[in-house]
Design an enzyme around this catalytic site. Structure first.
Site, short mmCIF file in Angstrom:
data_model
loop_
_atom_site.label_atom_id
_atom_site.label_comp_id
_atom_site.label_asym_id
_atom_site.label_seq_id
_atom_site.Cartn_x
_atom_site.Cartn_y
_atom_site.Cartn_z
N TYR A 68 6.12 16.66 -7.14
CA TYR A 68 7.23 16.45 -6.22
C TYR A 68 7.53 17.74 -5.47
CZ TYR A 68 8.07 12.09 -8.74
OH TYR A 68 7.93 10.85 -9.29
N ASN A 89 9.75 3.65 -1.50
CA ASN A 89 8.45 3.23 -0.97
C ASN A 89 8.37 1.71 -1.00
OD1 ASN A 89 5.74 2.75 -0.41
ND2 ASN A 89 4.97 3.76 -2.24
N CYS A 97 2.60 6.09 -4.57
CA CYS A 97 3.66 6.95 -5.09
C CYS A 97 3.41 7.33 -6.55
CB CYS A 97 5.03 6.32 -4.90
SG CYS A 97 5.18 4.62 -5.41
N HIS A 98 2.57 6.57 -7.25
CA HIS A 98 2.27 6.90 -8.65
C HIS A 98 1.51 8.22 -8.77
CE1 HIS A 98 -1.22 4.54 -7.24
NE2 HIS A 98 -1.95 5.30 -8.06
N GLU A 123 -7.48 5.67 -12.40
CA GLU A 123 -8.08 6.50 -11.36
C GLU A 123 -8.75 7.75 -11.90
OE1 GLU A 123 -4.90 7.28 -8.60
OE2 GLU A 123 -4.85 5.19 -7.90
#
Length: 130
Positions: A68, A89, A97-98, A123
């Site tokens: 952030y 979002n 946003c994750h 991911e």
């Protein structure tokens, strides 16, 4: 519209996506199955700070994270403001946003921290503090 991802439901504002719901759902399924790492959808970003944060989110590749604070520095803002924009979002997962995390923890996620963790693990991204 509702989408299913890793057994969780997420709400998407499909009016911000230049594709029909079937195409959106198909790309989400491909992402979940591992055959897609990036979405190929036209996004209508809001013309405000949330839109700026969303654009920054789309620049984070699958398997990577940003804090952030790093996003806040780029946008000359504050980490809390970035977190609030992430919470607004309208198209989570599609606009990832994750992939924005705290320095030493996952911190909040509208779909819950379990889903955020699952998306990042899917991911191949490292989990802060672990």
């Amino acid at each position: 519209m509702q989408i299913q991802i890793f057994g969780c439901e997420r709400e998407l504002d499909e009016s911000r996506i230049g594709a029909d719901p079937a195409t959106i759902r198909e790309q989400v399924r491909e992402y979940e199955s591992g055959t897609r790492t990036a979405f190929d959808l036209e996004i209508a970003f809001p013309d405000d700070f949330t839109g700026s944060v969303m654009r920054a989110m789309t620049e984070i590749s699958a398997g990577e994270t940003r804090t952030y604070g790093a996003i806040a520095d780029d946008l000359e803002s504050a980490p809390i403001a970035v977190g609030q924009a992430c919470g607004r979002n309208p198209i989570p997962v599609i606009v990832p946003c994750h992939r924005i995390v705290g320095v030493d923890s996952l911190v909040g996620y509208g779909g819950g921290l379990d889903l955020k963790r699952r998306l990042l693990e899917h991911e191949g991204a490292g989990i802060p503090g672990e």
